[in-house]
Design a protein around this motif. Structure first.
Motif, PDB file in Angstrom:
ATOM      1  N   ILE A 160     -18.875 -36.167  17.797  1.00  0.00           N
ATOM      2  CA  ILE A 160     -19.448 -37.114  16.835  1.00  0.00           C
ATOM      3  C   ILE A 160     -18.557 -37.131  15.607  1.00  0.00           C
ATOM      4  O   ILE A 160     -18.289 -36.087  15.010  1.00  0.00           O
ATOM      5  CB  ILE A 160     -20.875 -36.709  16.414  1.00  0.00           C
ATOM      6  N   GLU A 161     -18.094 -38.310  15.201  1.00  0.00           N
ATOM      7  CA  GLU A 161     -17.230 -38.445  14.020  1.00  0.00           C
ATOM      8  C   GLU A 161     -17.876 -39.364  12.997  1.00  0.00           C
ATOM      9  O   GLU A 161     -18.443 -40.401  13.347  1.00  0.00           O
ATOM     10  CB  GLU A 161     -15.876 -39.045  14.391  1.00  0.00           C
ATOM     11  N   GLU A 162     -17.756 -38.983  11.733  1.00  0.00           N
ATOM     12  CA  GLU A 162     -18.199 -39.876  10.672  1.00  0.00           C
ATOM     13  C   GLU A 162     -17.255 -41.088  10.582  1.00  0.00           C
ATOM     14  O   GLU A 162     -16.118 -41.043  11.046  1.00  0.00           O
ATOM     15  CB  GLU A 162     -18.224 -39.149   9.335  1.00  0.00           C
ATOM     16  N   HIS A 163     -17.744 -42.145   9.977  1.00  0.00           N
ATOM     17  CA  HIS A 163     -16.923 -43.334   9.755  1.00  0.00           C
ATOM     18  C   HIS A 163     -16.049 -43.129   8.527  1.00  0.00           C
ATOM     19  O   HIS A 163     -16.505 -42.617   7.500  1.00  0.00           O
ATOM     20  CB  HIS A 163     -17.822 -44.555   9.551  1.00  0.00           C
ATOM     21  N   ILE A 164     -14.770 -43.494   8.626  1.00  0.00           N
ATOM     22  CA  ILE A 164     -13.846 -43.436   7.493  1.00  0.00           C
ATOM     23  C   ILE A 164     -13.680 -44.856   6.967  1.00  0.00           C
ATOM     24  O   ILE A 164     -13.110 -45.717   7.641  1.00  0.00           O
ATOM     25  CB  ILE A 164     -12.493 -42.835   7.913  1.00  0.00           C
ATOM     26  N   ALA A 165     -14.197 -45.096   5.785  1.00  0.00           N
ATOM     27  CA  ALA A 165     -14.202 -46.447   5.222  1.00  0.00           C
ATOM     28  C   ALA A 165     -12.825 -46.821   4.692  1.00  0.00           C
ATOM     29  O   ALA A 165     -12.085 -45.984   4.177  1.00  0.00           O
ATOM     30  CB  ALA A 165     -15.240 -46.539   4.113  1.00  0.00           C
TER      31      ALA A 165
END
Length: 355
Positions: A160-165
């Motif tokens: 699971i990876e966070e979103h990089i804006a």
């Protein structure tokens, strides 16, 4: 084509070994989650997702059977709260899974989850992918050695990876860069030099323009720019040094021109020195965690012998550091490269103190 000459056609997925698993558990990267990547593959249908210009985005929106959708939504809400909060279900009633998209392009074939807070209508994303040891090393080295922190979770074969804006590099180059003034272009050129150096030193490959984002930050009377990698699939796999230097991909030709047009050679050397010094400082400051991660990757198999031999030779030729001759794995090559940068920084520091 540049990519065909530089890169392998297909990178395999590497399993997580016991040492890496223990490291992930120690630093709270490995936490039980209620849904797996393979669960999301059971979609019943999909439609193509187009951008605002009606261009195919290479993502498809997935639809699930009614009897599965509710449980999938609840599981994805749970993952979101584990990733960004305390993992409790207190906020479930305020969360909605707006979309589950599947990428048909690239190695990782990720799912992108759009989750919305119904109270204020704000939304964000996170990604569900197949766990791959080289990608996990890439994420963790990004967390330790770059200016940016990263949140991710691993459970068994799911990542699971966070979103990089940010603005995708290819979109920025085409739509935003032509509107920038000379000051902004100079600042972007500086950041590309530093980004290029950072990728090479920590052996993060395949930074074509769609694998990084440009992050603009408004600061009083001007805009500052940073460049962030968003794809960590090619950590320490390829055997050609050029793969780890974004300047050699044709998709980045405009950025290279920007550097040539707006920076003097002395400035380029200065920014390279700055980036190497910052990486050396981060290695020193991360101390035990860095050493533990290096022990994991040193004994891991995340490439093949042919690539190891080729990259070892190219780095020996590039740095003239004979220590590369002793490297027997990609992890050992990476350690030698990072120690080379750290040693040079410490030598300069010592001479400065003596003087």
């Amino acid at each position: 084509m540049v990519e065909e000459k530089l890169m392998s056609k297909k990178k395999p997925t590497f399993p997580i070994n016991e040492k890496l698993q223990a490291y992930l558990e120690k630093y709270s990267r490995s936490i039980k989650i209620p849904v797996f990547y393979d669960d999301l593959l059971r979609f019943q249908g999909s439609v193509v997702v187009y951008d605002q210009h009606d261009e195919d985005t290479y993502w498809v929106r997935c639809y699930y059977a009614d009897y599965e959708r509710d449980s999938i939504d609840e599981s994805l809400k749970k993952i979101y709260t584990i990733l960004h909060s305390d993992g409790s279900d207190d906020s479930f009633q305020y969360l909605n899974i707006d979309a589950i998209d599947y990428c048909t392009f690239g190695n990782s074939k990720p799912f992108r989850i759009k989750i919305r807070n119904v109270l204020n209508d704000s939304f964000t994303y996170f990604y569900v992918k197949k766990a791959d040891a080289s990608r996990i090393y890439g994420l963790e080295f990004e967390h330790l050695l770059s200016p940016h922190r990263i949140t991710f979770l691993v459970y068994k074969d799911t990542l699971i990876e966070e979103h990089i804006a940010g603005i995708p590099g290819d979109v920025f180059i085409q739509n935003e860069l032509p509107e920038c003034d000379d000051r902004a272009k100079t600042q972007i050129a500086k950041q590309f030099v530093k980004f290029n150096e950072r990728c090479m030193i920590r052996l993060l490959g395949d930074m074509r323009s769609y694998n990084y984002v440009i992050v603009p930050t408004h600061d009083f009377d001007h805009v500052e720019y940073q460049i962030r990698a968003i794809d960590f699939d090619q950590q320490c796999f390829e055997g050609k040094l050029k793969v780890y230097r974004p300047q050699f991909f044709k998709e980045n030709f405009t950025m290279v021109e920007l550097v040539t047009d707006h920076l003097e050679n002395t400035s380029i050397e200065q920014y390279i020195k700055e980036e190497r010094s910052l990486i050396a400082k981060r290695i020193i400051l991360s101390k035990g965690r860095y050493r533990e991660l290096m022990r994991c990757i040193n004994s891991d198999n995340i490439s093949n012998k042919e690539h190891v031999h080729k990259l070892r030779k190219e780095l020996l030729d590039f740095t003239k550091d004979v220590k590369f001759k002793r490297a027997r794995s990609m992890g050992q090559i990476l350690k030698t490269a990072l120690e080379f940068v750290k040693r040079n920084y410490e030598d300069v520091n010592m001479r400065t103190k003596i003087n």
